[in-house]
Scaffold this active site. Structure first.
Site, PDB file in Angstrom:
ATOM      1  N   CYS A 137       0.594  -1.225   0.062  1.00 54.37           N
ATOM      2  CA  CYS A 137       0.028   0.157   0.441  1.00 54.37           C
ATOM      3  C   CYS A 137       1.246   0.714   0.409  1.00 54.37           C
ATOM      4  O   CYS A 137       1.927   1.951   1.020  1.00 54.37           O
ATOM      5  CB  CYS A 137      -0.602   0.088   0.926  1.00 54.37           C
ATOM      6  SG  CYS A 137      -2.013   1.341   1.476  1.00 54.37           S
TER       7      CYS A 137
ATOM      8  N   GLN B 160      -4.985  11.583  14.792  1.00 58.79           N
ATOM      9  CA  GLN B 160      -4.881  12.045  12.929  1.00 58.79           C
ATOM     10  C   GLN B 160      -4.225  11.033  12.688  1.00 58.79           C
ATOM     11  O   GLN B 160      -3.262  10.596  13.489  1.00 58.79           O
ATOM     12  CB  GLN B 160      -5.169  12.918  13.682  1.00 58.79           C
ATOM     13  CG  GLN B 160      -5.299  14.317  13.846  1.00 58.79           C
ATOM     14  CD  GLN B 160      -6.876  14.428  13.007  1.00 58.79           C
ATOM     15  OE1 GLN B 160      -6.919  13.401  12.138  1.00 58.79           O
ATOM     16  NE2 GLN B 160      -7.978  15.473  13.282  1.00 58.79           N
TER      17      GLN B 160
ATOM     18  N   ASP C 107     -13.522  19.638  17.409  1.00 62.19           N
ATOM     19  CA  ASP C 107     -12.695  18.752  16.201  1.00 62.19           C
ATOM     20  C   ASP C 107     -13.887  18.022  15.923  1.00 62.19           C
ATOM     21  O   ASP C 107     -13.571  16.504  16.073  1.00 62.19           O
ATOM     22  CB  ASP C 107     -11.679  18.513  16.138  1.00 62.19           C
ATOM     23  CG  ASP C 107     -11.060  18.189  15.460  1.00 62.19           C
ATOM     24  OD1 ASP C 107     -11.763  17.298  14.063  1.00 62.19           O
ATOM     25  OD2 ASP C 107      -9.301  17.050  15.895  1.00 62.19           O
TER      26      ASP C 107
ATOM     27  N   CYS D 131     -13.533  17.951   8.756  1.00 62.22           N
ATOM     28  CA  CYS D 131     -13.005  16.580   7.785  1.00 62.22           C
ATOM     29  C   CYS D 131     -14.085  16.501   6.914  1.00 62.22           C
ATOM     30  O   CYS D 131     -13.566  15.890   6.039  1.00 62.22           O
ATOM     31  CB  CYS D 131     -12.266  15.492   8.367  1.00 62.22           C
ATOM     32  SG  CYS D 131     -13.337  14.289   9.270  1.00 62.22           S
TER      33      CYS D 131
ATOM     34  N   GLU E 119     -15.393  14.857  25.729  1.00 58.47           N
ATOM     35  CA  GLU E 119     -14.517  13.750  24.814  1.00 58.47           C
ATOM     36  C   GLU E 119     -16.257  12.118  25.475  1.00 58.47           C
ATOM     37  O   GLU E 119     -15.854  11.806  26.294  1.00 58.47           O
ATOM     38  CB  GLU E 119     -13.021  13.058  24.865  1.00 58.47           C
ATOM     39  CG  GLU E 119     -13.277  11.594  24.480  1.00 58.47           C
ATOM     40  CD  GLU E 119     -13.441  11.380  22.617  1.00 58.47           C
ATOM     41  OE1 GLU E 119     -14.260  10.414  21.992  1.00 58.47           O
ATOM     42  OE2 GLU E 119     -13.156  12.768  21.827  1.00 58.47           O
TER      43      GLU E 119
ATOM     44  N   TYR F  62     -15.398  17.354  21.566  1.00 55.82           N
ATOM     45  CA  TYR F  62     -15.240  16.600  20.678  1.00 55.82           C
ATOM     46  C   TYR F  62     -12.910  15.925  20.734  1.00 55.82           C
ATOM     47  O   TYR F  62     -12.399  15.691  19.686  1.00 55.82           O
ATOM     48  CB  TYR F  62     -14.870  16.298  19.494  1.00 55.82           C
ATOM     49  CG  TYR F  62     -16.546  16.935  19.328  1.00 55.82           C
ATOM     50  CD1 TYR F  62     -17.465  16.107  18.962  1.00 55.82           C
ATOM     51  CD2 TYR F  62     -16.885  17.798  18.785  1.00 55.82           C
ATOM     52  CE1 TYR F  62     -19.182  16.104  19.243  1.00 55.82           C
ATOM     53  CE2 TYR F  62     -18.029  18.718  18.769  1.00 55.82           C
ATOM     54  CZ  TYR F  62     -18.817  17.414  18.703  1.00 55.82           C
ATOM     55  OH  TYR F  62     -20.787  18.253  18.538  1.00 55.82           O
TER      56      TYR F  62
END
Length: 328
Positions: free
Chosen positions: A40, A163, A258, A285, A213, A192
């Protein structure tokens, strides 16, 4: 991104079985069919070594491959995690069942064939919708991934979110704190928060940070990460962000959020308008849910800056940081 290839710090590979051979690879889109791959390009070198070696190891130990259609068999996924700062590789074997009798043999053979591996984990997960969830035990190594950014250290448990592009995450943390122009006396709400990706640096540069969270594993890791970085001005709250905000009536100067791909949503955005922080840093995102949420926040906030980050080279996905400032 500093790396165009080999940048991913996590990959979820699926096991399959076809014509008497064990397959390891990725699932075809909208299908349970596993396409076997032996390399990959966006993965680190150690992942590719494992990809090449593991199918044969699994065949040798005769462990039964899980069949999602029949819901029979044992071995479902191999998740690989990597620390670009410490050059550590973690191999996580995900099984349907608690029993994994072949684990010891797999461990021995894997360490012989892929010596770059520092940790081996067994995750027991009966769910077919989420890959990396459930109780786990450490078969080899420390059982955590150590990651170091410019100023902070993290320990990441096997099933916690982090991430996937080390260099871009570092740049994003840098960008967020620079844009917020922290002076050291701010009260910050980090929503978050995960394992404290932004929390730790925010705490280094402000008066107090409350990190919210909903994942128990991440909150536990977040508290440990605050300790590792010798921070006493952080409080991790284990709660759903929407639920937490319903009863929260404290004062905050700054909000950092986030959220997952689904975005913060209307209820959270309305509550942020009521809290009236001076500045909001929104990390997203998904440009579509970001635009939806900004439309609500724009009622009382000006967009000061928008900065995209190439978190996922070779794909169309983009991470965006938006800084908002309260009007008046």
């Amino acid at each position: 991104s500093d790396l165009e290839y080999g940048y991913r710090s996590k990959m979820e590979f699926a096991f399959g079985f076809k014509n008497g051979k064990v397959l390891l690879g990725l699932k075809r889109r909208n299908s349970n069919e596993v396409v076997g791959i032996n390399e990959c390009p966006i993965s680190p070198n150690s992942f590719n070594k494992a990809l090449a070696a593991v199918p044969e190891i699994v065949e040798t130990t005769k462990v039964k491959i899980y069949n999602p259609m029949r819901r029979t068999g044992t071995l479902k996924h191999l998740v690989l995690r990597f620390s670009h700062s410490h050059n550590q590789t973690m191999a996580i074997f995900v099984t349907k069942t608690e029993t994994f009798r072949e684990a010891r043999d797999i461990r021995t053979l894997l360490l012989r064939k892929v010596p770059q591996i520092n940790s081996i984990i067994h995750v027991m997960n009966s769910s077919d919708t989420v890959v990396l969830r459930g109780p786990y035990k450490t078969l080899y190594g420390s059982g955590v991934l150590e990651v170091e950014m410019d100023y902070e250290k993290f320990q990441i448990p096997p099933t916690a979110f982090f991430q996937i592009n080390h260099h871009i995450t570092n740049k994003m943390i840098e960008h967020v704190v620079k844009e917020l122009e922290l002076e050291g006396n701010e009260v910050v709400l980090d929503l978050y928060a995960g394992i404290g990706t932004f929390t730790i640096r925010l705490a280094m540069l402000s008066k107090f940070v409350t990190a919210v969270e909903n994942s128990h594993i991440s909150v536990k890791a977040g508290r440990a990460n605050a300790n590792i970085n010798s921070l006493r001005n952080v409080k991790f709250e284990e709660a759903d962000v929407e639920e937490f905000l319903k009863s929260f009536d404290g004062f905050v100067d700054i909000v950092v959020l986030d959220p997952p791909r689904t975005g913060a949503g209307k209820t959270v955005c309305q509550k942020l308008l009521e809290l009236k922080p001076r500045k909001i840093a929104y990390i997203s995102c998904d440009p579509a849910t970001l635009a939806r949420d900004l439309a609500i926040l724009k009622e009382h906030y000006e967009i000061e800056s928008v900065q995209p980050f190439d978190m996922f080279p070779q794909t169309y996905h983009v991470e965006t940081v938006v800084l908002l400032k309260r009007r008046g």
